[in-house]
Write a protein that holds these residues in place. Structure first.
Motif, PDB file in Angstrom:
ATOM      1  N   ASP A  68       0.491  -1.290   0.197  1.00  0.00           N
ATOM      2  CA  ASP A  68      -0.311   0.387   0.177  1.00  0.00           C
ATOM      3  C   ASP A  68       0.657   1.306   0.063  1.00  0.00           C
ATOM      4  N   THR A  85       3.225   4.024  -2.072  1.00  0.00           N
ATOM      5  CA  THR A  85       3.497   4.843  -3.285  1.00  0.00           C
ATOM      6  C   THR A  85       4.814   5.169  -4.036  1.00  0.00           C
ATOM      7  N   MET A  90      -7.936   2.297  -1.413  1.00  0.00           N
ATOM      8  CA  MET A  90      -7.043   2.345  -2.511  1.00  0.00           C
ATOM      9  C   MET A  90      -6.169   1.749  -3.461  1.00  0.00           C
ATOM     10  N   ALA A  91      -5.486   0.679  -3.167  1.00  0.00           N
ATOM     11  CA  ALA A  91      -5.163  -0.353  -4.255  1.00  0.00           C
ATOM     12  C   ALA A  91      -6.097  -0.631  -4.752  1.00  0.00           C
ATOM     13  N   ARG A 114      -6.366   2.976  -7.206  1.00  0.00           N
ATOM     14  CA  ARG A 114      -5.344   3.365  -8.095  1.00  0.00           C
ATOM     15  C   ARG A 114      -5.477   1.733  -9.227  1.00  0.00           C
ATOM     16  N   ASP A 115      -5.165   0.707  -8.992  1.00  0.00           N
ATOM     17  CA  ASP A 115      -5.103   0.022 -10.008  1.00  0.00           C
ATOM     18  C   ASP A 115      -6.555   0.030 -11.041  1.00  0.00           C
ATOM     19  N   GLY A 173      -7.179   2.671 -11.587  1.00  0.00           N
ATOM     20  CA  GLY A 173      -6.885   4.063 -12.903  1.00  0.00           C
ATOM     21  C   GLY A 173      -7.221   5.635 -12.159  1.00  0.00           C
ATOM     22  N   GLU A 177      -7.704   8.270  -9.668  1.00  0.00           N
ATOM     23  CA  GLU A 177      -6.941   8.856  -8.570  1.00  0.00           C
ATOM     24  C   GLU A 177      -7.250   9.398  -7.211  1.00  0.00           C
ATOM     25  N   VAL A 178      -6.638   8.496  -5.842  1.00  0.00           N
ATOM     26  CA  VAL A 178      -7.217   9.562  -4.291  1.00  0.00           C
ATOM     27  C   VAL A 178      -6.780  10.663  -4.318  1.00  0.00           C
ATOM     28  N   SER A 206      -6.097  12.820   1.370  1.00  0.00           N
ATOM     29  CA  SER A 206      -7.298  11.893   0.345  1.00  0.00           C
ATOM     30  C   SER A 206      -8.489  12.299   0.639  1.00  0.00           C
TER      31      SER A 206
END
Lengths: 366, 366
Positions: free
Chosen positions: A291, A293, B264-265, B268-269, B271, B273-274, B354
């Motif tokens: 988790d 980045t 969050m992951a 991201r995966d 595409g 954006e958090v 976030s």
DNA sequence: TTGTATGCGTTATCAT
DNA sequence: ATGATAACGCATACAA
């Protein structure tokens, strides 16, 4: 007046002898008891909410059901993953884990070992890198010998510096592979957050990294090798110091992941972008990294499996313990002259976005 | 033939009686030993590498030196932080921690409780949210009662649903404050990664969040309330499902931090954006969050202190235990009718990157 | 101050 | 198959 319920109480209520009650509840190996009586005993036990006294059993049997685990800091994800493997394997073996935390104080390690000895723990797993400190090592060695002489068994997850079963991570070799991979990505200027000087794990990783670089005609400047604590905060302050002195490093190798995370934070706080601005790599591949980045380049070490392996090593004597993802293959298992076993666990490289290659490609190596 | 070294051996070598040896090594409360003899005994003990048998001492004294700790998963940073507080407080009290891990299986929780009962652990700390499952709760309640009736003391870190000393986190209220803060930042469309339906911690946080929104005339669509496991992977897959159904949510509240990290992951995966694309908030403020980007908005809970507090609660009866950053102030400590104590621990909001506010400000609330 | 003897709760050895 | 009884290692009440 009730007081604690004992087996005698159960026997009396069931109308049988103490011996019969014991056999009914435990199922003696040799003797057997008529099912009719067994029922009565079990019923009485349930009625009285009888719970066998494990301490008394330990006395009578001459054997406990506890396995000791000593770590540096249970809140550190490195150790908590190992602990997960240990508790898992221990509970599979019908044992409970007794946990001790040293807070990175080697003297507490000796003290905890003695406590576990007194507890007559069946076996003890000691996790965490050794120090190059003769005084401490002597005391530890004595405590280990004393415990083993009394019949206890030990497995360490560390450098193989004591004559006990040991699971050792291939620190130097893996760090070397990491160095080569970084060179392969174009890096030529390196810095190392090296941990404490006398910490063996840190030293092996430092030296393995430097040796591999030397093989490529490269090196780490003395001023770019930072000594710091083996913790997240150590990595943070080490990185601060590195950035304060105007380093020319393109990539920083932190000798463990929590230090690398601290370094990433320090870089961010200093306005340096990890990846583009400066590369960072770590070691261990702790679960936390999933988790983070950008993804942190590191050396993957199967921590949970290592914990389980060490546990079985401590529990199963004079033979190869159960498999752990191939970790205990003959390939990695050797028996030393003193009869203790050594399992070398290789790390595996995981290249991620924290080391994409240098922003500006340097001149070719001459 | 050596065999285990006992106190008798020490006494014989020192040329004193068993009783004197015992008093010399332990320092009896009432009796005292001439220093001359004591020296001799201590010397003999050292020579023989004598280690007192804690099980025998437990028998004779009718009291052990072990404290039990039951967690759902020691590798989860939430529990490993609590465990750090528990081991710290326990070792300060001269006790060792016996660790049990349930792997989220409530039945294992009962089994572990029984094992610790048999071990005659001085006290037991049970950490982790309760379930709304009558069968399991009945079994647990029985096991707790049985242990306490036998003289054991218990402290739970969870909802106050059993009549034992309890440290309870103000889930509903804090989740409500979080909701209001998010509204304050301009969010109007919400989704919730709500954890398992019958998990009380998850439920309290869900409901507290929804109630606060309702107070503002807002709500969470049913299809935007995702049921999932209370783990990192639960959060990941929950977020995947949320994103798959075309949600209009601007911000997602995951009922704990590890779930939020998984979310969050997943974002991201996918595409997304958090922060800019979609907001995410969690609960607990686990240590891991220091190294996560963007910083996760969450509710801070003092986990280490809570672990230490629960330990002291279990160890110190019928009075206010030592201070823990003010956690045990009269303000938060209440004694219930059954005599057990309840400490309510408030969370404190931590707004991070976030949840910067929605990308496109929605229409005003009518 | 020191020693003797008993009990803690269970298992295991020996009769029965 | 069941029941007495002796360990197990230590602490402590009691006696000296």
């Amino acid at each position: 007046m009730s007081g604690p319920v004992t087996l005698s109480d159960v026997a009396r209520v069931a109308g049988v002898s103490l011996a019969t009650a014991s056999r009914a509840i435990n199922g003696s190996a040799t003797r057997t008891v008529r099912s009719e009586l067994r029922e009565k005993v079990l019923a009485a036990a349930a009625e009285l909410q009888y719970a066998p006294n494990a301490n008394a059993q330990a006395m009578a049997r001459g054997q406990t059901t506890a396995l000791g685990l000593i770590v540096h800091d249970i809140a550190d994800p490195y150790f908590s993953s190992i602990a997960a493997g240990v508790t898992d394997a221990a509970e599979s073996a019908g044992l409970m884990v007794t946990l001790g935390s040293t807070q990175h104080d080697p003297e507490r390690e000796v003290a905890l070992l003695q406590v576990l000895h007194r507890q007559r723990a069946r076996a003890i797993v000691v996790a965490g890198g050794r120090h190059d400190d003769e005084e401490v090592n002597t005391a530890l060695s004595r405590a280990l010998a004393s415990y083993r002489m009394a019949g206890g068994t030990v497995a360490m997850i560390s450098q193989p510096v004591f004559d006990v079963d040991t699971v050792a991570i291939d620190n130097a070799e893996s760090a070397g592979q990491l160095a080569q991979a970084l060179v392969g990505r174009g890096y030529r200027q390196f810095a190392v957050l090296g941990g404490p000087k006398d910490h063996l794990t840190a030293r092996e990783r430092r030296d393995g990294f430097a040796a591999a670089l030397a093989g490529q005609g490269l090196q780490v400047d003395d001023q770019d090798t930072i000594e710091c604590a083996f913790t997240r905060d150590g990595g943070y302050s080490g990185m601060q110091r590195l950035l304060a002195g105007r380093t020319s490093a393109q990539v920083v190798f932190a000798v463990n992941d929590v230090m690398a995370l601290g370094a990433m934070a320090a870089a961010r706080d200093a306005g340096v972008e990890v990846g583009r601005g400066i590369g960072i790599a770590g070691f261990d591949d702790i679960a936390t990294l999933r988790d983070v980045t950008p993804g942190l380049t590191t050396v993957q070490v199967p921590l949970v499996a290592i914990g389980a392996l060490a546990t079985n090593l401590a529990l199963v004597h004079h033979e190869a313990p159960a498999q752990h993802g191939g970790l205990a293959d003959a390939e990695h298992l050797t028996t030393r002259r003193d009869g203790t076993r050594l399992v070398r666990v290789p790390g595996s490289l995981v290249m991620r976005d924290s080391t994409p290659g240098p922003a500006t490609s340097p001149a070719r190596i001459s």
